[in-house]
Design a protein around this motif. Sequence first.
Motif: not given
Length: 294
Positions: A19-22, A64-65, A70-71, A190-194
Amino acid sequence: MLDLLVSTLIQGLIYALVSFGVYITYSILDFPDLGVDGSFPLGAAVTAVLLTWGCDPYLTLLAAVAAGALAGLCTGLIHVKLHVRDLLAGIITMTALFSINLQIAGSNLTVERAVDTIYSAHPTMALFGGLSLTYRKLAVSLVIVLLVKLLLDAFFSTKAGLLLRAVGDNPSLVTSLAKDRGSVKLAGLTLANALVALGGSLVCHETRSFSATMGTGQLVFGLAAVIIGITLFRRMSFVKGTTAVVAGSVLYKLCIALALDLGLPPNMMKLITAALFLLVLVASGRKGEEIIHA
């Protein structure tokens, strides 16, 4: 009932990272990033493989982060450098990640009980060894989520964090400050997907498994949790957005857990999730015309 509440709280805390990422992509960047559904299982895939190789459990979180970052960077580059629309950029990344996740860990991968996770590793046992496994999961998940929340709050109060907010709210302001909007978007994605991949990693540690389809619906969940949290606390200006997101995540997981506890079959989980999301949208008065702005 107590066991249900504790397990729901664990799930709510873990998925709060998603949820943080979204929250960053939709609420701050105003970027519909469908790549979230690929970044989540990516974090789990990397974690599962590294655990089976005997890697230190806490190092798998960092791996994983990095993979999730990278994604997110790839999504950003497709959008910013190749000028592909934001929605399509996320779809491209999500589609590519499905194959990448299969290459990393196959369609399914189970971590043996003899392998330590972050919930049974030596540092965890030194701090929480007196607790049962369930309460260790709760304690460790709470510590990680609180740490991430505090770091995000600190980041959002910096110049870089304020620029990130400005990209979604007032892009012209970023340009007037002689800052490149594209670079700020890249940093945000980058931050969100991490963070999303970190959530996938924790799920893998908690369930000791990876599935190629585990990312399906994560964007819907994240959006619902953000909307619930922001709607509940929108009249309380002293409540930070990150706090509202954690509360929304726990409440949403509680709704799903209660639905299943009342006898709804588990194979209806996605339908329940979709129905709850629709209910949240209608009840909050947000029908899709607007993106939440924190």
